[in-house]
Design an enzyme around this catalytic site. Structure first.
Site, PDB file in Angstrom:
ATOM      1  N   TYR A   1       2.274  12.543  14.493  1.00 64.80           N
ATOM      2  CA  TYR A   1       2.885  11.542  13.606  1.00 64.80           C
ATOM      3  C   TYR A   1       3.671  10.517  14.427  1.00 64.80           C
ATOM      4  O   TYR A   1       3.546   9.304  14.232  1.00 64.80           O
ATOM      5  CB  TYR A   1       3.808  12.239  12.608  1.00 64.80           C
ATOM      6  CG  TYR A   1       4.592  11.288  11.731  1.00 64.80           C
ATOM      7  CD1 TYR A   1       4.012  10.706  10.611  1.00 64.80           C
ATOM      8  CD2 TYR A   1       5.922  10.973  12.019  1.00 64.80           C
ATOM      9  CE1 TYR A   1       4.727   9.833   9.801  1.00 64.80           C
ATOM     10  CE2 TYR A   1       6.648  10.107  11.214  1.00 64.80           C
ATOM     11  CZ  TYR A   1       6.046   9.540  10.108  1.00 64.80           C
ATOM     12  OH  TYR A   1       6.750   8.673   9.308  1.00 64.80           O
TER      13      TYR A   1
ATOM     14  N   THR B   1       0.846  -1.203   0.000  1.00 68.66           N
ATOM     15  CA  THR B   1       0.000   0.000   0.000  1.00 68.66           C
ATOM     16  C   THR B   1       0.880   1.251   0.000  1.00 68.66           C
ATOM     17  O   THR B   1       1.993   1.252   0.523  1.00 68.66           O
ATOM     18  CB  THR B   1      -0.946   0.018   1.217  1.00 68.66           C
ATOM     19  OG1 THR B   1      -0.179   0.162   2.413  1.00 68.66           O
ATOM     20  CG2 THR B   1      -1.799  -1.235   1.277  1.00 68.66           C
ATOM     21  N   GLY B   2       0.354   2.309  -0.633  1.00 66.64           N
ATOM     22  CA  GLY B   2       1.131   3.542  -0.723  1.00 66.64           C
ATOM     23  C   GLY B   2       2.384   3.325  -1.544  1.00 66.64           C
ATOM     24  O   GLY B   2       3.497   3.621  -1.111  1.00 66.64           O
TER      25      GLY B   2
ATOM     26  N   SER C   1       8.635   4.159  12.062  1.00 65.08           N
ATOM     27  CA  SER C   1       9.533   5.302  11.844  1.00 65.08           C
ATOM     28  C   SER C   1      10.408   5.451  13.073  1.00 65.08           C
ATOM     29  O   SER C   1       9.975   5.151  14.194  1.00 65.08           O
ATOM     30  CB  SER C   1       8.728   6.591  11.650  1.00 65.08           C
ATOM     31  OG  SER C   1       9.596   7.710  11.663  1.00 65.08           O
TER      32      SER C   1
ATOM     33  N   THR D   1       2.987   4.403  -4.872  1.00 64.17           N
ATOM     34  CA  THR D   1       3.172   5.214  -6.079  1.00 64.17           C
ATOM     35  C   THR D   1       4.351   6.168  -5.940  1.00 64.17           C
ATOM     36  O   THR D   1       4.660   6.919  -6.866  1.00 64.17           O
ATOM     37  CB  THR D   1       1.899   6.021  -6.396  1.00 64.17           C
ATOM     38  OG1 THR D   1       1.650   6.939  -5.328  1.00 64.17           O
ATOM     39  CG2 THR D   1       0.699   5.096  -6.566  1.00 64.17           C
ATOM     40  N   SER D   2       5.010   6.152  -4.794  1.00 65.18           N
ATOM     41  CA  SER D   2       6.068   7.122  -4.519  1.00 65.18           C
ATOM     42  C   SER D   2       6.973   6.564  -3.430  1.00 65.18           C
ATOM     43  O   SER D   2       6.575   5.656  -2.685  1.00 65.18           O
ATOM     44  CB  SER D   2       5.373   8.413  -4.048  1.00 65.18           C
ATOM     45  OG  SER D   2       6.262   9.323  -3.469  1.00 65.18           O
ATOM     46  N   GLY D   3       8.174   7.080  -3.353  1.00 60.72           N
ATOM     47  CA  GLY D   3       9.055   6.843  -2.209  1.00 60.72           C
ATOM     48  C   GLY D   3       9.330   5.386  -1.885  1.00 60.72           C
ATOM     49  O   GLY D   3       9.642   4.561  -2.757  1.00 60.72           O
ATOM     50  N   ILE D   4       9.205   5.072  -0.607  1.00 61.73           N
ATOM     51  CA  ILE D   4       9.591   3.752  -0.086  1.00 61.73           C
ATOM     52  C   ILE D   4       8.698   2.648  -0.663  1.00 61.73           C
ATOM     53  O   ILE D   4       9.180   1.574  -1.046  1.00 61.73           O
ATOM     54  CB  ILE D   4       9.522   3.780   1.462  1.00 61.73           C
ATOM     55  CG1 ILE D   4      10.619   4.699   2.017  1.00 61.73           C
ATOM     56  CG2 ILE D   4       9.619   2.376   2.046  1.00 61.73           C
ATOM     57  CD1 ILE D   4      10.455   5.087   3.482  1.00 61.73           C
ATOM     58  N   GLY D   5       7.399   2.902  -0.747  1.00 61.94           N
ATOM     59  CA  GLY D   5       6.480   1.890  -1.277  1.00 61.94           C
ATOM     60  C   GLY D   5       6.775   1.579  -2.729  1.00 61.94           C
ATOM     61  O   GLY D   5       6.764   0.405  -3.148  1.00 61.94           O
TER      62      GLY D   5
HETATM   63  N1  LIG Z   1      10.702   9.266   4.059  1.00 62.06           N
HETATM   64  C1  LIG Z   1      11.023   9.176   5.324  1.00 62.06           C
HETATM   65  O1  LIG Z   1      11.974   9.835   5.788  1.00 62.06           O
HETATM   66  C2  LIG Z   1      10.260   8.262   6.248  1.00 62.06           C
HETATM   67  C3  LIG Z   1      10.809   7.983   7.495  1.00 62.06           C
HETATM   68  C4  LIG Z   1      10.130   7.128   8.349  1.00 62.06           C
HETATM   69  C5  LIG Z   1       8.935   6.570   7.967  1.00 62.06           C
HETATM   70  N2  LIG Z   1       8.416   6.877   6.746  1.00 62.06           N
HETATM   71  C6  LIG Z   1       7.141   6.252   6.405  1.00 62.06           C
HETATM   72  O2  LIG Z   1       7.309   5.543   5.189  1.00 62.06           O
HETATM   73  C7  LIG Z   1       6.063   5.445   4.518  1.00 62.06           C
HETATM   74  C8  LIG Z   1       6.226   5.922   3.088  1.00 62.06           C
HETATM   75  O3  LIG Z   1       6.664   7.260   3.139  1.00 62.06           O
HETATM   76  P1  LIG Z   1       7.433   7.969   1.925  1.00 62.06           P
HETATM   77  O4  LIG Z   1       8.454   8.848   2.543  1.00 62.06           O
HETATM   78  O5  LIG Z   1       7.821   6.967   0.912  1.00 62.06           O
HETATM   79  O6  LIG Z   1       6.246   8.938   1.422  1.00 62.06           O
HETATM   80  P2  LIG Z   1       5.726   9.392  -0.001  1.00 62.06           P
HETATM   81  O7  LIG Z   1       6.851   9.600  -0.944  1.00 62.06           O
HETATM   82  O8  LIG Z   1       4.833  10.545   0.306  1.00 62.06           O
HETATM   83  O9  LIG Z   1       4.843   8.161  -0.481  1.00 62.06           O
HETATM   84  C9  LIG Z   1       3.662   7.843   0.207  1.00 62.06           C
HETATM   85  C10 LIG Z   1       2.846   6.914  -0.650  1.00 62.06           C
HETATM   86  O10 LIG Z   1       1.676   6.529   0.078  1.00 62.06           O
HETATM   87  C11 LIG Z   1       0.519   6.905  -0.658  1.00 62.06           C
HETATM   88  N3  LIG Z   1      -0.494   7.247   0.340  1.00 62.06           N
HETATM   89  C12 LIG Z   1      -0.459   8.202   1.282  1.00 62.06           C
HETATM   90  N4  LIG Z   1      -1.572   8.192   2.012  1.00 62.06           N
HETATM   91  C13 LIG Z   1      -2.326   7.187   1.523  1.00 62.06           C
HETATM   92  C14 LIG Z   1      -3.594   6.673   1.829  1.00 62.06           C
HETATM   93  N5  LIG Z   1      -4.347   7.195   2.814  1.00 62.06           N
HETATM   94  N6  LIG Z   1      -4.081   5.632   1.119  1.00 62.06           N
HETATM   95  C15 LIG Z   1      -3.349   5.087   0.109  1.00 62.06           C
HETATM   96  N7  LIG Z   1      -2.145   5.535  -0.239  1.00 62.06           N
HETATM   97  C16 LIG Z   1      -1.648   6.581   0.461  1.00 62.06           C
HETATM   98  C17 LIG Z   1       0.964   8.049  -1.554  1.00 62.06           C
HETATM   99  O11 LIG Z   1       0.168   8.212  -2.714  1.00 62.06           O
HETATM  100  P3  LIG Z   1      -1.129   9.179  -2.710  1.00 62.06           P
HETATM  101  O12 LIG Z   1      -0.728  10.432  -2.018  1.00 62.06           O
HETATM  102  O13 LIG Z   1      -1.497   9.360  -4.139  1.00 62.06           O
HETATM  103  O14 LIG Z   1      -2.176   8.418  -1.957  1.00 62.06           O
HETATM  104  C18 LIG Z   1       2.343   7.546  -1.949  1.00 62.06           C
HETATM  105  O15 LIG Z   1       2.240   6.517  -2.896  1.00 62.06           O
HETATM  106  C19 LIG Z   1       5.065   6.245   5.349  1.00 62.06           C
HETATM  107  O16 LIG Z   1       4.352   5.370   6.186  1.00 62.06           O
HETATM  108  C20 LIG Z   1       5.972   7.157   6.155  1.00 62.06           C
HETATM  109  O17 LIG Z   1       5.350   7.594   7.340  1.00 62.06           O
HETATM  110  C21 LIG Z   1       9.041   7.696   5.873  1.00 62.06           C
END
Ligand SMILES: NC(=O)c1ccc[n+]([C@@H]2O[C@H](COP(=O)([O-])OP(=O)(O)OC[C@H]3O[C@@H](n4cnc5c(N)ncnc54)[C@H](OP(=O)(O)O)[C@@H]3O)[C@@H](O)[C@H]2O)c1
Length: 251
Positions: free
Chosen positions: A151, A13-14, A138, A16-20
């Site tokens: 958060y 899930t999630g 996180s 389309t961007s980043g870690i997912g």
């Molecule tokens: N990057 C960091 O430094 C970091 C550090 C610790 C933890 N994390 C965690 O890692 C995970 C991914 O983060 P990321 O940094 O890769 O963020 P990101 O680049 O913003 O990617 C988030 C992804 O989740 C999707 N998304 C968000 N809310 C959603 C929802 N309610 N339902 C379905 N899809 C949803 C977004 O697409 P749409 O917006 O189109 O839905 C996007 O595909 C998150 O749980 C974040 O809290 C990130």
């Protein structure tokens, strides 16, 4: 590259961007049939192209239970079972204590906590006995960050889901682990600094100073850990929080 996930069905899930997106790409490269979600259709279409292989995009908000049902209906129609669930959809924004709104709380907890819970619970009828669940926590879940309390609390909740679910699921030998990234260069992280590239780089520079390895992580580095936790190589790893953070949470 190995084929650790050949003939496996993986839900991310999630993605389309980043870690997912990075994890879904690696799962696909390692042979899995992958189902991905995101709320924005154009991002979903682009991700399906980027990931390649056997990938299906199902648009949906993981905070919305009907959307989660549609996701698993799609999986059931094509496969009837799931090997791995990576419940990753999530995010956060800064809000100083004193100015936290009900909307900020609800948005954060609906996606990160409620969404994670129902993403996994609704997968259970399809999840194979002996399957694997990975949740995205996180470093923020176990350390303080100014103006990031909601958060951080949501990620502490995610971490604790795993402690309990390994007991709830023990008869089915389903492993549940948490990957806790530190600061990782993704659109979600740099977006916290706004749209300007200079401000985004400044945020990454500040965050790097707190990390023993002296830099932020890349999404691919987090994805490598996720695939390990989801794979047979981690067959005796259960209920852990696996920090992938350059050492930050240990200092
Ligand atoms: N990057 C960091 O430094 C970091 C550090 C610790 C933890 N994390 C965690 O890692 C995970 C991914 O983060 P990321 O940094 O890769 O963020 P990101 O680049 O913003 O990617 C988030 C992804 O989740 C999707 N998304 C968000 N809310 C959603 C929802 N309610 N339902 C379905 N899809 C949803 C977004 O697409 P749409 O917006 O189109 O839905 C996007 O595909 C998150 O749980 C974040 O809290 C990130």
């Amino acid at each position: 590259m190995t084929n650790r996930f050949q003939n496996k069905v993986v839900v991310v899930t999630g993605a389309t961007s980043g870690i997912g997106l990075a994890a879904a790409t690696l799962f696909s490269q390692e042979g899995a049939s992958v189902f991905i979600t995101g709320r924005r259709q154009e991002m979903l279409d682009a991700a399906v192209k980027t990931i390649g292989g056997r990938v299906t995009g199902v648009r949906g908000d993981m905070a919305n239970l009907a959307d989660i049902d549609r996701l698993y209906d799609a999986v059931q129609q094509q496969h009837g079972q799931i090997d791995v669930v990576f419940a990753n959809a999530g995010g956060g924004e800064f809000a100083p204590f004193g100015a936290i709104t009900e909307e900020h709380f609800d948005t954060t907890f609906d996606t990160n906590v409620k969404g994670t819970l129902f993403t996994v619970q609704k997968a259970l009828p399809l999840l194979k006995d002996g399957g694997a669940v990975v949740l995205t926590g996180s470093t923020a879940g176990s350390e303080g960050t100014p103006a990031f309390s909601v958060y951080s609390a949501s990620k502490a909740a995610v971490r604790n889901f795993a402690r309990n679910w390994i007991l709830d699921l023990k008869d089915r030998r389903i492993r549940v682990n948490v990957v806790s990234p530190g600061a990782t260069r993704t659109p979600g992280l740099v977006g916290l600094a706004g749209d300007e590239a200079e401000k985004q780089q400044a945020l990454l520079d500040v965050l790097s100073t707190r990390i023993p390895l002296g830099r932020v992580g890349e999404a691919r580095e987090i994805a490598n850990a996720i695939l390990f936790l989801a794979s047979e190589e981690a067959s005796f790893v259960n209920g852990v929080e696996f920090f992938v953070d350059g050492g930050q949470a240990q200092t």
